[in-house]
Design a protein around this motif. Structure first.
Motif, short mmCIF file in Angstrom:
data_model
loop_
_atom_site.label_atom_id
_atom_site.label_comp_id
_atom_site.label_asym_id
_atom_site.label_seq_id
_atom_site.Cartn_x
_atom_site.Cartn_y
_atom_site.Cartn_z
N GLU A 166 2.77 0.07 6.67
CA GLU A 166 2.57 -0.69 7.89
C GLU A 166 3.71 -1.69 8.07
O GLU A 166 4.07 -2.39 7.15
CB GLU A 166 1.24 -1.43 7.81
N TYR B 113 -5.16 5.67 6.81
CA TYR B 113 -6.45 5.15 7.26
C TYR B 113 -7.60 5.80 6.50
O TYR B 113 -8.58 5.13 6.14
CB TYR B 113 -6.63 5.38 8.76
N ILE C 179 -11.80 -3.07 10.75
CA ILE C 179 -10.94 -3.85 11.65
C ILE C 179 -11.69 -5.05 12.22
O ILE C 179 -11.16 -6.17 12.28
CB ILE C 179 -10.38 -2.96 12.78
N ASP D 24 -2.78 -7.68 3.65
CA ASP D 24 -3.45 -7.29 4.87
C ASP D 24 -2.90 -5.98 5.45
O ASP D 24 -3.38 -5.49 6.45
CB ASP D 24 -3.32 -8.38 5.94
N ARG D 25 -1.82 -5.45 4.82
CA ARG D 25 -1.17 -4.27 5.36
C ARG D 25 -1.63 -3.00 4.65
O ARG D 25 -1.89 -3.00 3.46
CB ARG D 25 0.36 -4.38 5.24
N SER E 8 1.10 2.41 10.81
CA SER E 8 1.47 2.83 9.46
C SER E 8 2.22 4.14 9.50
O SER E 8 1.91 5.02 10.30
CB SER E 8 0.21 2.99 8.60
N ARG F 20 -3.42 -1.16 13.17
CA ARG F 20 -2.74 -1.14 11.87
C ARG F 20 -1.67 -0.05 11.85
O ARG F 20 -1.86 1.01 11.25
CB ARG F 20 -3.75 -0.87 10.74
#
Length: 489
Positions: A16, A98, A408, A11-12, A91, A89
């Motif tokens: 992140e 992104y 998201i 999920d990262r 990071s 998120r």
């Protein structure tokens, strides 16, 4: 230390944070909330504000305030979009990571390397500017020697630990904030004639219109002013990269993006407004001495030029410190995603990406050498070819946010704690504003070369990214085919 819920690895985004550090990279949460707050505030105050504003005032007159306001609105919108993604998120690769997720590997690769290139060139520019001031104070040390000393000291700071970077930046940014805050307060008192001992006649707001009106160079000068001030805003996005190494990334990013409006209003519009009310816009001293020095002199503050040199040197060191940090963290993120040598993603026991830092500073040293040996050829090319990268980065952030909002909402809707206003209409409006500035630069004699060379470099990087992606896809397909043959046999 504030704890954070750990995310499953799948999920990262790369870089992140999970709990106390990024699980697979070793980056540690060494930045305190006070560090992040000051990085966010100081990030919008570059040396360009102090030394470059005079040229903008000379080009547009009092209307330069509208130029700053237009660019300020654009930056506020971009930061809100970036804040939406970073709060959801966090990071270390920020907008590059992104873009990788939302637009494709080619986009993350391209904008990441362009951003890295921008900051390593900035290292050379700022090191040279700082060296010039120090050489004026201590002429016994050659200018290149001061540039070397400054680079070595700040490299050592970044290599020590992320908290060392944060502490240095906290004090550097603090000096800038106090200086501008004091300038605005003292200036306002002088403007209204209530500052004890001031040499300024206290004309109020008369100087905004008493030298040819508010638009002495015509309405078109507002756009000329936009081109001259837009690049002084670069750096406001640094806090979203640094958030990945903070105690509470989501809180830090939310706070930073919510405060960007007043930061721009006070530090940019407020300070330039004071200059324009203390002096007529066409006063020769604004260009000769610099806008802030000229304003301080008209108040009657002794040694104004040396006071401002100290503040400019602080801004230069702050920019150098943050530039090295930013370039190294972007290189780290690229290495982590396989878009740079894997060694860039390695950290030492203190959580510092040493190879990424040293690689960035080596290029910075080389650029400093070019600046002294071939300032009008090689270094001019580097400078101009990175000139429009800020606008490219903001444009990519806009397009990325258009796609990331849906990602998201689909995957982790509860993390959409910061939202872009008027989505998607204000996002598209910002895209239009940035695109207009880029097109306008093509028709401006001072901006045309920057746009064309920056586009050339961007095109080269994008071609490399696309070729790299196709090669990797071909290898994956070949490997899959071999695997299927082995399975079938």
């Amino acid at each position: 230390m504030t704890s954070q819920p750990s995310l499953a690895k799948e999920d990262r985004l790369p870089g992140e944070p999970g709990d106390a550090q990024v699980p697979d990279s070793g980056l540690k949460a060494g930045l305190k909330n006070r560090h992040l707050s000051m990085i966010a505030i100081g990030g919008v105050i570059g040396a360009g504000l102090f030394v470059g504003s005079g040229s903008g005032i000379a080009a547009a007159g009092p209307a330069i305030l509208l130029s700053y306001a237009l660019v300020g609105v654009m930056v506020v919108f971009v930061m809100r979009m970036l804040g939406e993604m970073a709060a959801a998120r966090p990071s270390s690769g920020s907008f590059s990571a992104y873009a990788d997720r939302a637009l494709g590997r080619w986009a993350g690769f391209s904008i990441g390397w362009l951003y890295w290139f921008f900051w390593v060139v900035v290292l050379a520019v700022e090191a040279t500017a700082g060296a010039k001031i120090l050489h004026d104070w201590v002429p016994g040390v050659p200018q290149w020697g001061w540039a070397l000393i400054v680079m070595v000291v700040l490299t050592a700071t970044n290599l020590a630990s992320v908290s060392s970077y944060g502490e240095f930046e906290f004090w550097f940014a603090g000096i800038k904030v106090v200086a501008i805050g004091g300038f605005v307060i003292i200036g306002l008192l002088a403007v209204f004639g209530v500052l004890p001992g001031s040499d300024n006649p206290g004309e109020g707001f008369a100087h905004l219109t008493d030298a040819g009106g508010f638009f002495p160079k015509g309405y078109g000068a507002i756009l000329t002013g936009v081109l001259m001030v837009v690049f002084s805003f670069m750096g406001s996005e640094i806090v979203t990269l640094a958030a990945g190494e903070s105690e509470d990334p989501r809180r830090a990013v939310t706070k930073a993006t919510n405060s960007v409006i007043w930061r721009i209003a006070v530090f940019y519009l407020g300070s330039i407004f004071i200059v324009l009310t203390l002096l007529k816009w066409n006063d020769p001293s604004i260009v000769a001495d610099g806008s802030y020095v000229a304003a301080l002199k008209t108040i009657g503050i002794p040694h104004a030029d040396q006071i401002m040199n100290v503040i400019v040197l602080t801004a230069v060191l702050s920019c150098l410190n943050s530039g090295l940090y930013t370039a190294s963290r972007m290189a780290f993120s690229l290495g982590e995603r396989g878009d740079a040598p894997k060694s860039f993603a390695r950290t030492n026991k203190r959580g510092v990406p040493r190879v990424a830092i040293l690689s960035s500073v080596v290029f910075g040293f080389v650029a400093v050498f070019f600046n002294y040996e071939w300032p009008d050829t090689v270094f001019a090319f580097l400078l101009n070819s990175s000139g429009a990268v800020a606008l490219f980065v903001w444009l990519v952030i806009c397009f990325t946010q258009l796609r990331m909002r849906g990602i998201i909402l689909r995957e982790q809707p509860e993390k959409l704690t910061v939202k872009m206003w008027g989505f998607p209409y204000l996002t598209w409006l910002t895209i239009g504003m940035i695109s207009f500035v880029l097109v306008y630069m093509l028709f401006d004699d001072s901006g045309r070369e920057q746009v064309l060379l920056s586009l050339l470099v961007a095109a080269i990087v994008i071609v490399i990214a696309v070729v790299k992606e196709k090669v990797l896809a071909g290898r994956a397909a070949a490997y899959s085919g071999v695997k299927d043959d082995v399975t079938a046999s």
